[in-house]
Write an enzyme that holds these catalytic residues in place. Structure first.
Site, PDB file in Angstrom:
ATOM      1  N   CYS A 187       6.706 -34.847  -7.560  1.00 48.00           N
ATOM      2  CA  CYS A 187       5.703 -35.406  -6.646  1.00 48.00           C
ATOM      3  C   CYS A 187       5.167 -34.325  -5.698  1.00 48.00           C
ATOM      4  O   CYS A 187       5.749 -33.254  -5.549  1.00 48.00           O
ATOM      5  CB  CYS A 187       6.288 -36.574  -5.856  1.00 48.00           C
ATOM      6  SG  CYS A 187       7.448 -36.073  -4.590  1.00 48.00           S
TER       7      CYS A 187
ATOM      8  N   CYS B 204       5.038 -34.218  -2.420  1.00 54.75           N
ATOM      9  CA  CYS B 204       5.850 -33.844  -1.258  1.00 54.75           C
ATOM     10  C   CYS B 204       7.037 -32.971  -1.658  1.00 54.75           C
ATOM     11  O   CYS B 204       7.553 -32.232  -0.835  1.00 54.75           O
ATOM     12  CB  CYS B 204       6.272 -35.053  -0.436  1.00 54.75           C
ATOM     13  SG  CYS B 204       7.374 -36.214  -1.213  1.00 54.75           S
TER      14      CYS B 204
END
Length: 143
Positions: free
Chosen positions: A50, A52
């Site tokens: 992802c 982040c």
């Protein structure tokens, strides 16, 4: 570009980010048990693909360890990729729910603290470095 080829490229880069920083990649249940049951302090970085993870967690993991205190052992498991290893690692994390990316801090094979996705997402890498180094200050010996 074929999606599977693209994801393999993304995954390989994410893996290399951590191993080049000095984290040992754990890909099997046996490797997890061997590493996480050791005496001393261990930081587990639960990697993922992802945004982040790539923009915050991996840079924080890479830079937090350049400090006067750090864990005895740095390891990583890859959520969504190495499912068996990730599931086994999570058995060491007590009541903390599954979260990736995240960091687990263990001492003598026992969970001390987690920095979960909600502690990473929306924060800067510098913020997460500060959270990691606070754990290092509390639980690690000076180098």
């Amino acid at each position: 570009m074929d999606f599977d080829v693209f994801m393999n490229d993304v995954t390989n880069v994410a893996r290399e980010d951590m191993t080049e920083a000095g984290y040992k990649e754990l890909r099997t249940k046996e490797e997890v048990d061997q590493s996480l049951s050791q005496k001393g302090t261990t930081l587990v970085m639960l990697n993922s693909v992802c945004g982040c993870a790539g923009g915050i967690a991996r840079p924080a993991a890479t830079n937090a360890i350049h400090y006067d205190k750090r864990p005895d052992q740095l390891v990583t498991v890859f959520a969504g990729q190495d499912k068996e290893a990730t599931e086994q690692a999570r058995t060491y994390f007590g009541d903390y729910p599954p979260s990736s990316p995240s960091f687990a801090f263990l001492k003598d094979g026992q969970i001390v603290s987690m920095i979960e996705r909600h502690d990473i997402e929306g924060f800067s890498p510098v913020d997460v470095i500060g959270k990691l180094q606070k754990l290092f200050d509390e639980h690690c010996e000076a180098l």
